[in-house]
Each structure stands twice: as C-alpha cells, then as structure tokens.
Design an enzyme around this catalytic site. Structure first.
Site, PDB file in Angstrom:
ATOM      1  N   HIS A  59       0.814  -1.223   0.000  1.00  0.00           N
ATOM      2  CA  HIS A  59       0.000   0.000   0.000  1.00  0.00           C
ATOM      3  C   HIS A  59       0.844   1.269   0.000  1.00  0.00           C
ATOM      4  O   HIS A  59       0.358   2.342   0.378  1.00  0.00           O
ATOM      5  CB  HIS A  59      -0.908   0.028   1.230  1.00  0.00           C
ATOM      6  CG  HIS A  59      -1.837  -1.121   1.352  1.00  0.00           C
ATOM      7  ND1 HIS A  59      -2.800  -1.385   0.410  1.00  0.00           N
ATOM      8  CD2 HIS A  59      -1.961  -2.098   2.301  1.00  0.00           C
ATOM      9  CE1 HIS A  59      -3.492  -2.468   0.792  1.00  0.00           C
ATOM     10  NE2 HIS A  59      -2.989  -2.917   1.925  1.00  0.00           N
TER      11      HIS A  59
ATOM     12  N   HIS B 139      -8.126  -4.215  -0.747  1.00  0.00           N
ATOM     13  CA  HIS B 139      -7.631  -5.571  -0.999  1.00  0.00           C
ATOM     14  C   HIS B 139      -8.580  -6.297  -1.938  1.00  0.00           C
ATOM     15  O   HIS B 139      -8.532  -7.512  -2.051  1.00  0.00           O
ATOM     16  CB  HIS B 139      -7.518  -6.354   0.302  1.00  0.00           C
ATOM     17  CG  HIS B 139      -6.797  -5.628   1.371  1.00  0.00           C
ATOM     18  ND1 HIS B 139      -7.438  -4.941   2.366  1.00  0.00           N
ATOM     19  CD2 HIS B 139      -5.472  -5.438   1.578  1.00  0.00           C
ATOM     20  CE1 HIS B 139      -6.534  -4.370   3.156  1.00  0.00           C
ATOM     21  NE2 HIS B 139      -5.344  -4.645   2.696  1.00  0.00           N
TER      22      HIS B 139
END
Lengths: 334, 334
Positions: A58, A221
């Site tokens: 991320h 996700h």
C-alpha cells in the site's frame, strides 16, 4: 500486470530495504525481520508515541508516514497480510518515550488481533497503550455500524492530526488518543476500482472486473463494494462518490473540509485532477470550503487502477494540526 | 487500460484545471487556451525567467514543476503533442521579469519548432531568450550524437538546478543558461517499458509488448528502444540500466551523483524501491556516493508500466543548487 521484482517472497522486504536506503535520514529498519520501520533519529523521551501498521503493498502507506509530525514507528506484514505480534511489539517499543503509545491503524481483523496481543504483553512490561481504529470506508458498512467499517486512504488525516498533537510537549496519551478519535470521526472515504492488482506471491489478480465496468465501494484488498456497473464519466464518478460522502457525514453549507483524491496505484495524476476539478466545483456550489487538498498516491494497492475520495471535516483545532509541519517524503506542505 | 475521464478531447484541459484548482497558491492558468501555467504569485521583476513545456500526459512533468526555485511558466499541448507557438509566447511573456527568459525543454522536433518560432517573435518584441535542450536519454542515440538524444525524466535536474540559480539576484540569463547546460551535460537517463499507455483521443495503446517481455531504452511516447527481450528480475534490470549510464557518462569511484528512480506511471513505489535498493548497493560497491536520491513519479506516460533511471553527476556548485529550497507539490526537501 507485469512487475519489476526479484523473488515474489522478497517483495515486501526488498521494498522496505529500498525505502530506508533512499531516505536514511527519515527511516530506519528494526527488528529481526526488518519489518519494523522507525524514525531514523530515534524516539524523543517524554513524547507520546504513535504506531501504525498493516499489510505491505500500500505504499506510501503505512511506513512512508513515519517521520516528524507523523508516526513514530510501523510494523508491516507480507503483501495484504497483517504484521506479526512480535513486530507489533517491536514497533511499540521503538515508539516508547515513556508517555505511552497510541496504536492507530485500519480496522482489519488480523491487524487488530495482533496489535491487541502485543498491547497486552507490553502492558505487562509497563508500556501503556491506547488503540484508535481508522474506519473511514463508507463502502464497507452502514453508518449505523461504523465500527465495522474498514480503514482506507482517509487514514492520512488521523495520522497527520494525531502526529502533530503528539509533538506538543504537554500532550498526554489520552490527549493524542482523543484527537485521533476526533479525526477518525471527521473522516469518510469511498473508492472506485477499475482493475485489480496482483499479489506477487499469488501471481494472479485479486479479482476480475470486465473491461467496461467499475465497482464503487471496493476495498483496497479487493473486498466487495456497493455496486458494480458500467464505467461512467469522471464527472459522474466524482459526483457519485461525493454525494455518498456528504450524505453519510452530513456535511453542509459553511463547513470546511480537506479533500483527498487518491490513486489506488495505476490511475495517473491527470485523472485525479480531472476528478478534483469536478469535486471542487460541486463543493463550491454547496458553499463548502476546501482546506489543504491532497491529490496523489497516498494509499495504494500496488498497480490497481481506480481512485478514492476522502473528506475530513475540520474545526479550528483539527485544521491547525493538519497545517502543522511534518517531515517525510510523502507529505507536502503545499 | 481503463480511464476516469469525461471527453477524451478535454483530458488535457480538465487535468490542468484540476491542478490549478487544487494548488491555487502555486499555479495559475493563463492564455486564451488555458494551456499556459505560471506561478500564482506572478513574475518577480529583475529575475531571469525559466519556461518549459511539451505534450500533456506526463504529469507532474511539465506543469507541476512551476514554483519557487523551479520554473516560472510552462506551455503544454494535447497529450503527447507539443504546445502551440502562441502558448509558448504567452508562457515566455509570463516569465519575463526584464532580465530575459531561458527556454529549457526536452529535445523533441515539434516542441523545438514552436519554441524557436516563439523565441524569434519575442526577440522582435524585445524579450531576449536563450534555449537549452534537455537530451538525457541514452537509449535514443549514441554518445557521439548526444544532440540527437530525447529528453526524459532527467529533466528534473536541469529544472531544479537552473531554477535555484535563477532565484539568485545577481544571476544573468547567460549564467542561468550556462548552469542549465552544465546540468544537462551532467545528466543521463534510461527507461524500461513493460506495458504501453493509451492516448485518450486515440483510444488504443501506443504500442504492443508481449506479456513476458520488456523493452530497454523505450521513449516516454513509446519510441523504439535499444533491446526488447524477456522480462528480467528487478536486480538484472537495475544492473543493466546502471551499467549503461555509468559507461555512457564515465562516472567512477569517488564521484557524487543524485539518483532518480522514476515510475512511468503504473509501476508502484514498492517496485521502485526494489530497484533503488539494488542501485544503491551497486554504487556503494563502486565507491560512488548518492546525494538526494529521488524515488517516485516525476515524469510519466499516464498509466504506462515501467521505470527509468537517471544519474546526475554533481560537483559542489550543482550540489548546492540541487539542495536549495523549492516550493511545489512534487519536489520534496527530504
């Protein structure tokens, strides 16, 4: 999607090593695993610490936000997997300046379990902690069940605001936790996904989405969103996201908000600014003022295409802390 | 590749409008077309101006680098198309503080033609200009024909270095042009492309490349590179790019360089840091010192996947100018 990597199982570690090698004055790697990133200059005695963490993949979230006026340490796991209990403990110890440590991270089951276990063990070692969960994603649960919401890109607001508070010499752990909670309560986010990403060790996309489709509310996700449908114009997407956030947070005329238009990875700056132009116009029409807008890549899913919009409703206290100095490569003063 | 846009023919204009809306203290839009971006605060009398420009689709290049300590104005065209003569003239006028204006841009035929025409017309109006072309891409021509090389991501070095020089009160147009030339001579770059991008108005990818392939030396508009072959490991790609640059520029032990690892768009920070970790290791082995490394998206081709490596060989003069303050959202002090 094609990636520049060596061994898939070394992806997270090599990325962290590069981050620290490129910015040795900001970050240092700790712990047996190297999965703990702390401020290069160490912890200041008497300062309340702030720790975050979560899965890798991320960037610049989470580790990139370690720095003066922001976080003190982070523990991260494999791509899209939570950090280990030992690494969470190591991060908290690195952030311990004798005034306690705030655990400030996104609302995900695995992360919570391990951070909670670390907190319990450290309590016994005499390091007090408090936990504030970031739960800004309106696409993941109704407002009536806000505690079930996931944490996404809006986490930069609690990071920045609590980080500024913790730099104040007289701030206690309770003070820092209280302002973090206030920043979390003030922040709402929603994303739109256009393409999936590929977790290196899995080697295949996290989900599939047709060429002409988009999904509003999808998680970082690939968690299911609110609605999948035909890819709309940037203006229509901006309007849809903005309306959902304004309605959810009940933000109206005369208020002040910071706006974050965030790329999930592949979506370029040009598209983010096209979205921003529309959002700015719509907020002006409603007499809502924008303060310190952020446009760029703040919380990504590697090469996923798509964007998210976050709003942080400001009062004078939050605004001053948002504007306070911060030193890391991923927070611009302008 | 899926895009968040409205009308393809409005892509460049809407992106510029968003850039200026998000950063009204940094940028303002000028000209009938709005394709000229200048510093929000206007031009300081007595300061040498610096103008750049080129096609759209490379954000934050070019317009993002307008700001204190960097550029004074930019003119841009459609995606991957040069700016118009009128817009080039408008940009130079906006950057005219009475001491002349440096035209500092990448070595592309269309850009050169229009900037040259603008310069001739402005000379007659009494605004003197000098031109320095950025030609850093070693993948586009042999060293013996350096003047044929294209300008790519390494342009941030001449921008930053000449930009810092131009802020000095006693700097003349010749001084600023000379240091820009020195920075260009000190900078070499090479890219690797993994996937193409799509120009919105064309609606289809700029080139094709097989799933298992990469191309070393490809240009940022998809211009042919040096070698196409199987996708290699990040370490092998980093070594290949670094060796080509060190050999070309004849950089050796004891020298100091700044390193830029740049994403062409979709390639995420994780992969850039994996590349950086290897490059740092290799430079250390050769006793070459890294100063102010940059890792991120500095010159892109929208959502193209791939990366470029640039080296800028520093002496004390260039290093001091590189480290001088600069204010724009895309240049970090750390």
């Amino acid at each position: 999607m094609k990636k520049l990597l060596n061994r898939p199982d070394a992806y997270a570690d090599e990325a962290l090593a590069g981050l620290c090698a490129a910015h040795p004055d900001i970050y240092r790697q700790l712990g047996e695993t190297g999965r703990v990133i702390a401020r290069a200059g160490g912890m200041r005695e008497g300062k309340v610490g702030i720790v975050s963490g979560g899965g890798s993949g991320h960037m610049p979230t989470f580790t990139g936000y370690v720095g003066e006026g922001l976080l003190d340490a982070c523990s991260v796991g494999n791509v899209f997997a939570g950090p280990s209990v030992l690494d969470c403990m190591e991060a908290v110890k690195a952030a311990n300046g004798g005034r306690g440590v705030l655990l400030l991270y996104g609302n995900y089951g695995g992360d919570k379990m391990n951070f909670n276990m670390a907190a319990e063990m450290l309590e016994m070692e005499g390091i007090p902690t408090k936990t504030v969960l970031v739960a800004d994603d309106v696409g993941s649960a109704q407002r009536s069940e806000r505690e079930k919401r996931r944490g996404v890109a809006g986490l930069i607001y609690p990071y920045k605001i609590a980080g500024a508070k913790a730099e104040q010499n007289d701030a206690s752990l309770s003070d820092v936790a209280a302002i973090a909670r206030k920043a979390v309560d003030a922040t709402v986010s929603i994303g739109v996904a256009l393409t999936p990403c590929t977790v290196p060790e899995a080697g295949k996309p996290t989900f599939s989405i047709d060429e002409g489709e988009m999904e509003i509310g999808m998680g970082i996700h690939g968690e299911p969103g609110i609605v999948r449908g035909p890819l709309k114009s940037a203006d229509a997407v901006a309007d849809d996201m903005l309306e959902r956030l304004l309605a959810d947070a009940d933000i109206g005329a005369g208020e002040r908000v910071s706006v974050l238009v965030n790329s999930l990875g592949a979506t370029p700056l040009e598209e983010l600014y096209i979205l921003y132009a529309r959002i700015e116009k719509r907020l002006k029409e409603r007499d809502i003022s924008i303060v310190m807008p952020r446009v760029g890549r703040y919380a990504t899913s590697m090469e996923m295409a798509g964007a998210s919009l976050s709003l942080c409703r400001l009062d004078s206290e939050l605004e001053a802390l948002l504007a306070a100095p911060a030193v890391c490569p991923f927070w611009s003063a302008v």
